[in-house]
Write a protein that holds these residues in place. Sequence first.
Motif, PDB file in Angstrom:
ATOM      1  N   THR A  96     -51.509  -3.141  24.031  1.00 35.94           N
ATOM      2  CA  THR A  96     -52.337  -1.943  23.992  1.00 35.94           C
ATOM      3  C   THR A  96     -53.811  -2.266  24.206  1.00 35.94           C
ATOM      4  N   ARG A  97     -54.099  -3.472  24.607  1.00 34.07           N
ATOM      5  CA  ARG A  97     -55.483  -3.905  24.680  1.00 34.07           C
ATOM      6  C   ARG A  97     -56.159  -3.397  25.947  1.00 34.07           C
ATOM      7  N   TYR A  98     -57.410  -3.071  25.806  1.00 29.70           N
ATOM      8  CA  TYR A  98     -58.226  -2.701  26.953  1.00 29.70           C
ATOM      9  C   TYR A  98     -59.664  -3.098  26.645  1.00 29.70           C
ATOM     10  N   PHE A  99     -60.489  -3.117  27.674  1.00 30.27           N
ATOM     11  CA  PHE A  99     -61.901  -3.457  27.513  1.00 30.27           C
ATOM     12  C   PHE A  99     -62.748  -2.324  28.092  1.00 30.27           C
ATOM     13  N   LEU A 100     -63.989  -2.249  27.637  1.00 24.26           N
ATOM     14  CA  LEU A 100     -64.944  -1.275  28.156  1.00 24.26           C
ATOM     15  C   LEU A 100     -66.052  -2.020  28.886  1.00 24.26           C
ATOM     16  N   LEU A 101     -66.183  -1.751  30.186  1.00 25.14           N
ATOM     17  CA  LEU A 101     -67.232  -2.366  30.994  1.00 25.14           C
ATOM     18  C   LEU A 101     -68.470  -1.480  30.926  1.00 25.14           C
ATOM     19  N   LEU A 102     -69.425  -1.875  30.107  1.00 33.78           N
ATOM     20  CA  LEU A 102     -70.611  -1.044  29.925  1.00 33.78           C
ATOM     21  C   LEU A 102     -71.518  -1.079  31.150  1.00 33.78           C
ATOM     22  N   GLY A 103     -71.696  -2.264  31.722  1.00 35.70           N
ATOM     23  CA  GLY A 103     -72.407  -2.405  32.992  1.00 35.70           C
ATOM     24  C   GLY A 103     -73.676  -1.602  33.095  1.00 35.70           C
ATOM     25  N   PHE A 104     -73.706  -0.713  34.101  1.00 34.80           N
ATOM     26  CA  PHE A 104     -74.901   0.089  34.380  1.00 34.80           C
ATOM     27  C   PHE A 104     -74.784   1.502  33.817  1.00 34.80           C
ATOM     28  N   THR A 105     -74.159   1.632  32.637  1.00 39.57           N
ATOM     29  CA  THR A 105     -73.915   2.970  32.094  1.00 39.57           C
ATOM     30  C   THR A 105     -75.030   3.455  31.177  1.00 39.57           C
ATOM     31  N   GLU A 106     -76.057   2.648  30.951  1.00 37.46           N
ATOM     32  CA  GLU A 106     -77.109   3.046  30.021  1.00 37.46           C
ATOM     33  C   GLU A 106     -78.050   4.102  30.613  1.00 37.46           C
ATOM     34  N   GLU A 107     -78.095   4.223  31.943  1.00 35.73           N
ATOM     35  CA  GLU A 107     -78.959   5.214  32.586  1.00 35.73           C
ATOM     36  C   GLU A 107     -78.096   6.223  33.354  1.00 35.73           C
ATOM     37  N   PRO A 108     -77.616   7.288  32.696  1.00 36.92           N
ATOM     38  CA  PRO A 108     -76.746   8.272  33.361  1.00 36.92           C
ATOM     39  C   PRO A 108     -77.395   8.909  34.583  1.00 36.92           C
ATOM     40  N   MET A 117     -65.655   2.646  41.183  1.00 37.11           N
ATOM     41  CA  MET A 117     -64.732   3.647  40.657  1.00 37.11           C
ATOM     42  C   MET A 117     -65.159   4.080  39.254  1.00 37.11           C
ATOM     43  N   ASN A 118     -65.602   3.114  38.439  1.00 40.00           N
ATOM     44  CA  ASN A 118     -66.047   3.449  37.083  1.00 40.00           C
ATOM     45  C   ASN A 118     -67.294   4.333  37.102  1.00 40.00           C
ATOM     46  N   ILE A 119     -68.217   4.038  38.030  1.00 36.54           N
ATOM     47  CA  ILE A 119     -69.424   4.855  38.139  1.00 36.54           C
ATOM     48  C   ILE A 119     -69.071   6.271  38.595  1.00 36.54           C
ATOM     49  N   GLN A 120     -68.178   6.370  39.560  1.00 31.13           N
ATOM     50  CA  GLN A 120     -67.822   7.667  40.124  1.00 31.13           C
ATOM     51  C   GLN A 120     -67.058   8.527  39.127  1.00 31.13           C
ATOM     52  N   THR A 121     -66.166   7.911  38.368  1.00 25.95           N
ATOM     53  CA  THR A 121     -65.324   8.666  37.432  1.00 25.95           C
ATOM     54  C   THR A 121     -65.916   8.725  36.027  1.00 25.95           C
ATOM     55  N   GLN A 122     -67.087   8.081  35.834  1.00 25.09           N
ATOM     56  CA  GLN A 122     -67.715   8.019  34.514  1.00 25.09           C
ATOM     57  C   GLN A 122     -66.792   7.379  33.475  1.00 25.09           C
ATOM     58  N   SER A 123     -65.976   6.444  33.937  1.00 24.64           N
ATOM     59  CA  SER A 123     -65.060   5.729  33.050  1.00 24.64           C
ATOM     60  C   SER A 123     -65.537   4.290  32.891  1.00 24.64           C
ATOM     61  N   LYS A 124     -65.292   3.721  31.736  1.00 22.79           N
ATOM     62  CA  LYS A 124     -65.686   2.335  31.474  1.00 22.79           C
ATOM     63  C   LYS A 124     -64.482   1.424  31.255  1.00 22.79           C
ATOM     64  N   VAL A 125     -63.284   2.004  31.267  1.00 22.92           N
ATOM     65  CA  VAL A 125     -62.094   1.284  30.832  1.00 22.92           C
ATOM     66  C   VAL A 125     -61.561   0.355  31.929  1.00 22.92           C
ATOM     67  N   ILE A 126     -61.183  -0.854  31.509  1.00 22.73           N
ATOM     68  CA  ILE A 126     -60.391  -1.744  32.352  1.00 22.73           C
ATOM     69  C   ILE A 126     -59.282  -2.297  31.464  1.00 22.73           C
ATOM     70  N   THR A 127     -58.065  -2.311  31.948  1.00 27.21           N
ATOM     71  CA  THR A 127     -56.937  -2.762  31.149  1.00 27.21           C
ATOM     72  C   THR A 127     -57.017  -4.262  30.911  1.00 27.21           C
ATOM     73  N   TYR A 128     -56.237  -4.721  29.950  1.00 30.13           N
ATOM     74  CA  TYR A 128     -56.171  -6.154  29.645  1.00 30.13           C
ATOM     75  C   TYR A 128     -55.695  -6.935  30.878  1.00 30.13           C
ATOM     76  N   CYS A 136     -60.851  -8.863  18.913  1.00 28.87           N
ATOM     77  CA  CYS A 136     -61.229  -7.929  17.852  1.00 28.87           C
ATOM     78  C   CYS A 136     -61.271  -6.504  18.384  1.00 28.87           C
ATOM     79  N   MET A 137     -61.557  -5.578  17.483  1.00 29.96           N
ATOM     80  CA  MET A 137     -61.600  -4.176  17.869  1.00 29.96           C
ATOM     81  C   MET A 137     -62.797  -3.847  18.755  1.00 29.96           C
ATOM     82  N   ASN A 138     -63.863  -4.633  18.652  1.00 26.44           N
ATOM     83  CA  ASN A 138     -65.014  -4.424  19.526  1.00 26.44           C
ATOM     84  C   ASN A 138     -64.689  -4.953  20.914  1.00 26.44           C
ATOM     85  N   MET A 139     -64.400  -4.076  21.860  1.00 25.45           N
ATOM     86  CA  MET A 139     -63.961  -4.467  23.197  1.00 25.45           C
ATOM     87  C   MET A 139     -65.026  -4.201  24.253  1.00 25.45           C
ATOM     88  N   ASN A 140     -66.284  -4.081  23.845  1.00 28.29           N
ATOM     89  CA  ASN A 140     -67.371  -3.755  24.776  1.00 28.29           C
ATOM     90  C   ASN A 140     -67.865  -5.000  25.499  1.00 28.29           C
TER      91      ASN A 140
END
Length: 318
Positions: A7-19, A81-92, A167-171
Amino acid sequence: MEIRNQTRYFLLLGFTEEPDMQPLLFGLFLSMYLSTFTGNLLIILAIISDSHLHMPMYFFLSNLSFADLCFTSTTIPKMLMNIQTQSKVITYAGCLSQVFFFFVFGCLDNLILTVMAYDRFVAICHPLYYTVIMNPQVCRMLALGSWCISVTGSLLDTLTLLRLSFCMNMNIPHFFCDLPEVLKLACSDTLINNIVVYFVVVVLGIFPLSGILFSYSQIFSSILRISSSKGKHKAFSTCGSHLSVVSLFYGTSLGVYLSSAATSSSRTSLVASVMYTMITPMLNPFIYSLRNRDMKRALGRLLSRVASLSDGVVAGFS
């Protein structure tokens, strides 16, 4: 707290700080990726289609362009794709795949540059034996060996990740699954992983760089012994493009790790990573096509044939 692999996944924060910057960043990175893809693909097609370029130097250049093309395709489409869909998720599984292919094509870039330096060393320092030493069979073996070593080194780095609990922090403060950032999220001991990473960096990073530096020290020594200025210019021009690419590749990649060591800012590392993951592969085709007359002629002939074919297709429909 640990979580299961299934069930693991990660969040790619990348360039998401400036919407507000997302549309601009998407357009910028998309144009860079298309330029990289088109430029490297044209280099490959020009070398394959032009018999004048069926030489060791251009054979290795086509491998380098293919590695650059795949290197950028490992990370940039997912980021777009993440920028276009506003998604940060990438699977394990997706993260592991990124780590594996990123190392494969990054190491392949490094090894092909080393082989190209050796090719220039033989051509300039031992010109009478060049066709004997750099025969087609040897060239194929050098390319195949580079691929096998790159895959082996990448497997070592990737398979050791499977033993870790996270751990639970997957950022991940990056736009792709950068291995050092992934290791920071592990709850279990990463000593073995760090040893493997350092081993791979030394074998596939430090040793090839040492080989490149040694080759060019011998090349420059041989060039300085040439009496005529015309001969010196010709010798320098034959390796100028490769030396420019080597300087760009190592300058940007070393800059990333030096900046990471000097500061704890993930933002600095993120911006520096853009240099060697996007800008360097994009500039390589321009460097080789602008500095090499044979490549410019081959690209001109290729584009002429494509234009003629397009005109024929249009005339057939009209």
